[in-house]
Each structure stands twice: as structure tokens, then as C-alpha cells.
Design a protein around this motif. Sequence first.
Motif, short mmCIF file in Angstrom:
data_model
loop_
_atom_site.label_atom_id
_atom_site.label_comp_id
_atom_site.label_asym_id
_atom_site.label_seq_id
_atom_site.Cartn_x
_atom_site.Cartn_y
_atom_site.Cartn_z
N PRO A 1 39.32 20.74 79.42
CA PRO A 1 40.28 21.82 79.69
C PRO A 1 41.72 21.47 79.34
O PRO A 1 42.52 22.36 79.11
CB PRO A 1 40.12 22.09 81.18
CG PRO A 1 39.36 20.97 81.74
CD PRO A 1 38.62 20.31 80.62
N THR A 2 42.09 20.21 79.30
CA THR A 2 43.46 19.84 78.93
C THR A 2 43.49 19.07 77.61
O THR A 2 44.44 18.35 77.33
CB THR A 2 44.10 18.98 80.03
OG1 THR A 2 43.33 17.78 80.18
CG2 THR A 2 44.16 19.73 81.35
N LEU B 1 44.95 27.76 75.28
CA LEU B 1 45.07 27.24 76.63
C LEU B 1 46.47 27.54 77.17
O LEU B 1 47.45 27.46 76.44
CB LEU B 1 44.81 25.74 76.66
CG LEU B 1 43.45 25.28 76.16
CD1 LEU B 1 43.35 23.76 76.20
CD2 LEU B 1 42.33 25.91 76.96
N GLU C 1 44.88 27.89 82.70
CA GLU C 1 43.64 28.57 82.38
C GLU C 1 43.38 28.55 80.87
O GLU C 1 44.26 28.27 80.08
CB GLU C 1 43.71 30.04 82.83
CG GLU C 1 44.72 30.87 82.04
CD GLU C 1 44.71 32.35 82.42
OE1 GLU C 1 43.62 32.91 82.64
OE2 GLU C 1 45.80 32.93 82.47
N GLN C 2 42.14 28.88 80.52
CA GLN C 2 41.85 29.20 79.13
C GLN C 2 42.26 30.66 78.98
O GLN C 2 41.63 31.56 79.52
CB GLN C 2 40.37 29.02 78.81
CG GLN C 2 40.07 29.36 77.36
CD GLN C 2 38.65 28.98 76.97
OE1 GLN C 2 38.23 27.86 77.18
NE2 GLN C 2 37.95 29.92 76.36
#
Length: 191
Positions: A116-117, A144, A154-155
Motif C-alpha cells: 500500500p505504500t 495512491l 487510501e488507494q
Amino acid sequence: MKIIDTLDVDRPINLKASKGIYGSRITISWTPMPLAQKYQLYKFNDATQKYVLLKELADTTFDDVTIAKSLTKNFYKVRTYNSTSSFSRFSDADFGYTSAFNYYKALSFGSEGTGPTQFNFNMHVEVDKNGNIYVSDDGLNRVLKFSATGSFIEQFYSGSSARAMAFFSNGNYIATRTQSSSYVQIFNPNK
């Protein structure tokens, strides 16, 4: 000239000089050494063709703002210096240069990968009116959203080859896609 080494203190290692990232200054840093009370930082002088003492300091970081010409190499080396009878050999030399632009690295976040990052092939960065940061990742088909401090939120968008984002003053935004389905989409603030 004979080089004297008292051998009771270690020579500094990992000397690094910045290369154009700070605009009008070069930041020089090195690893702190055990038993070091202070250091002597030397800079190469083109006129005399010798290293000249630039600064004696207890810290392991120094900003050289005395750069005469941007995009030219400035060479540095450092040694541990506790007294005239207790000092080390010099570190390996490194060079740095300035870009002449007045900017500095304010924030860095993320890494390479698929989490996610993480980023695979980031293409575009955009900031909204609240300071949130959007990074489009062409390789992972997404955009992102991060806070102004780089924390993942969030995406924000998903689509094949997500290339770019742009925000309008009314809160609407544009997302562009390429590859097999190239188009521009306009969204309201609620997506």
C-alpha cells in the motif's frame, strides 16, 4: 610530506557529500567514530591543489555554503582530531556539487514494491487544495493518496495504466488512463 597516524583513534568512514539536491549548499556527513571528540573537515582548493581545513567540529554533518560555482565538483575528506597528538588518518574523499536551485528535500516516503505504500512505476505526483499527495503508479494501475506528511490514506483510483491526476478548484478532478483503453475521466469530489 610524511603522513603521521597516531593509531589511537579510528579514521571516519562513509563520508558522503550531497550532489545537487540542496540547491545552493553541499551537505557533508560521515559515520560517528568511537573515541572521537571532534573532527576536522578538509576541502580541496583548486588554486593551491591541496586540501585546506574548512571546519573543526564535534558534529558529523556540515553544510558548505561557500560554493563559488554550481555544477562543479567540490572534494572533501575528514579526520578524527582530538588533539595535536591524537588524530586519525583521513577518510576516503567524496565530492559534492550544487545545482544553484533554491530547493531542498522536504519529504520522502514509500519504497519499491507492490504494498500500500510502495511503487512499481510511479508516473505523476499531484497535490490537492488540502495538501494531500497523489502518486500515480502506471505499473500497478492505481493512484495512491497520502497525507501532506506522507502517511498512506487510501488507494484513490484504480484503472489500467493510471497516468495522472489533476484537481479543479470546484473539487472535481481528472484521471487519465492509457494502454488498451486510453481516455480521460472527470470525477466529482465523491468519485
